[in-house]
Scaffold this motif. Structure first.
Motif, PDB file in Angstrom:
ATOM      1  N   ASP A  69       1.013  -1.215  -0.152  1.00 32.21           N
ATOM      2  CA  ASP A  69       0.017   0.034  -0.067  1.00 32.21           C
ATOM      3  C   ASP A  69       0.794   1.271   0.166  1.00 32.21           C
ATOM      4  O   ASP A  69       0.541   2.389  -0.704  1.00 32.21           O
ATOM      5  CB  ASP A  69      -1.011   0.107   1.168  1.00 32.21           C
ATOM      6  CG  ASP A  69      -2.103  -1.091   1.349  1.00 32.21           C
ATOM      7  OD1 ASP A  69      -2.594  -1.468   0.169  1.00 32.21           O
ATOM      8  OD2 ASP A  69      -1.980  -1.889   2.256  1.00 32.21           O
ATOM      9  N   ASN A  89      -4.040   2.481  -6.027  1.00 32.93           N
ATOM     10  CA  ASN A  89      -4.067   3.781  -5.229  1.00 32.93           C
ATOM     11  C   ASN A  89      -3.152   3.644  -4.110  1.00 32.93           C
ATOM     12  O   ASN A  89      -3.152   4.340  -3.048  1.00 32.93           O
ATOM     13  CB  ASN A  89      -5.548   3.761  -4.660  1.00 32.93           C
ATOM     14  CG  ASN A  89      -6.763   3.902  -5.718  1.00 32.93           C
ATOM     15  OD1 ASN A  89      -6.390   5.062  -6.636  1.00 32.93           O
ATOM     16  ND2 ASN A  89      -7.492   3.245  -5.687  1.00 32.93           N
ATOM     17  N   ASP A 108      -2.310   4.314 -11.662  1.00 33.33           N
ATOM     18  CA  ASP A 108      -3.019   3.826 -10.422  1.00 33.33           C
ATOM     19  C   ASP A 108      -2.348   4.029  -9.052  1.00 33.33           C
ATOM     20  O   ASP A 108      -2.731   3.273  -8.103  1.00 33.33           O
ATOM     21  CB  ASP A 108      -3.682   2.402 -10.657  1.00 33.33           C
ATOM     22  CG  ASP A 108      -2.626   1.338 -10.601  1.00 33.33           C
ATOM     23  OD1 ASP A 108      -1.437   1.604 -10.820  1.00 33.33           O
ATOM     24  OD2 ASP A 108      -2.988   0.311 -10.227  1.00 33.33           O
ATOM     25  N   ILE A 110       0.003   6.697  -6.331  1.00 33.54           N
ATOM     26  CA  ILE A 110       0.454   8.128  -6.060  1.00 33.54           C
ATOM     27  C   ILE A 110       1.908   8.424  -5.434  1.00 33.54           C
ATOM     28  O   ILE A 110       2.120   7.712  -4.766  1.00 33.54           O
ATOM     29  CB  ILE A 110      -0.720   8.688  -4.736  1.00 33.54           C
ATOM     30  CG1 ILE A 110      -2.071   8.429  -5.131  1.00 33.54           C
ATOM     31  CG2 ILE A 110      -0.475  10.066  -4.520  1.00 33.54           C
ATOM     32  CD1 ILE A 110      -3.162   8.524  -4.027  1.00 33.54           C
ATOM     33  N   LYS A 187      -2.805  13.672  -2.149  1.00 34.81           N
ATOM     34  CA  LYS A 187      -3.770  13.119  -2.930  1.00 34.81           C
ATOM     35  C   LYS A 187      -4.341  11.633  -2.611  1.00 34.81           C
ATOM     36  O   LYS A 187      -4.898  11.230  -3.364  1.00 34.81           O
ATOM     37  CB  LYS A 187      -3.002  12.948  -4.144  1.00 34.81           C
ATOM     38  CG  LYS A 187      -2.524  14.093  -4.823  1.00 34.81           C
ATOM     39  CD  LYS A 187      -1.430  13.903  -6.103  1.00 34.81           C
ATOM     40  CE  LYS A 187      -0.467  14.829  -6.103  1.00 34.81           C
ATOM     41  NZ  LYS A 187       0.764  14.390  -7.073  1.00 34.81           N
ATOM     42  N   ASP A 188      -3.992  11.294  -1.480  1.00 36.26           N
ATOM     43  CA  ASP A 188      -4.252  10.068  -1.149  1.00 36.26           C
ATOM     44  C   ASP A 188      -5.329  10.187   0.016  1.00 36.26           C
ATOM     45  O   ASP A 188      -5.994  11.173   0.607  1.00 36.26           O
ATOM     46  CB  ASP A 188      -3.291   9.360  -0.072  1.00 36.26           C
ATOM     47  CG  ASP A 188      -2.639  10.189   0.881  1.00 36.26           C
ATOM     48  OD1 ASP A 188      -3.015  10.007   2.120  1.00 36.26           O
ATOM     49  OD2 ASP A 188      -1.690  10.885   1.052  1.00 36.26           O
TER      50      ASP A 188
END
Length: 190
Positions: A69, A89, A108, A110, A187-188
């Motif tokens: 992640d 993401n 896809d 960040i 942006k997360d």
């Protein structure tokens, strides 16, 4: 946060294992289940690659999983090596002082370009890029409220070192936290 996978990567001597240990102990002490996997070369310094994978969960997790992640990379090679295992993401944190022209095909994820070396240098602690990066991660994961525990775990990790070393690592962590608060356009969803 139900389940979070973090991978910290770089080369020998960059403090990958130290920063991973501090993060894993802090999250465990905050009551989360933590599973880790560490991989490092036999030489202490050099060009060998180091990887520290953490799985932080609200429920028992038996293995550190293959997907990531959050990827924190202190060198360019491990970005390209590990980016393929990132979850959609996911967040990539890398040192913009070392990687000037990041070329990733994945749309896809960040990517946060952070001047880790410059931040460490600004506090007279060039060897503390790992702690600056850890500060960035702690700031991004502010909903886990790890800052106070991380500072305690820095003290524990370096208790046999001089107070100057402890203070520099804390200062580097705080510099990473401050950078995110003052400069990072988030942006997360964390």
């Amino acid at each position: 946060m139900k389940d979070l996978k973090i991978k910290i990567t770089g080369t020998s001597g960059q403090g990958i294992i130290s920063s991973g240990d501090i993060l894993s102990y802090a999250t465990a002490r905050k009551g989360y289940y933590v599973t880790t996997y560490r991989a490092f070369p036999s030489e202490i310094r050099g060009d060998g690659k180091c990887y520290y994978t953490l799985r932080i969960s609200e429920h028992k997790a038996l293995t550190a999983t293959g997907s990531t992640d959050i990827l924190v990379s202190l060198d360019e090679d491990t970005i390209y090596e590990c980016i393929k295992t990132m979850a959609p993401n996911g967040i990539l944190i890398y040192d913009s002082d070392l990687v000037h022209d990041l070329k990733i095909e994945r749309q896809d994820i960040i990517a946060y370009s952070i001047p880790l070396a410059s931040i460490a240098k600004s506090i007279n602690s060039e060897c503390s890029r790992n702690m600056v990066a850890l500060g960035v991660v702690v700031a991004i994961l502010n909903n886990l409220h790890l800052e106070e525990q991380i500072l305690k775990d820095i003290e524990l990790r370096y208790r046999l070192k001089s107070q100057e070393i402890i203070d520099l690592n804390k200062k580097a962590l705080n510099a990473g936290l401050k950078y995110v608060e003052e400069n990072l356009v988030r942006k997360d969803a964390y």
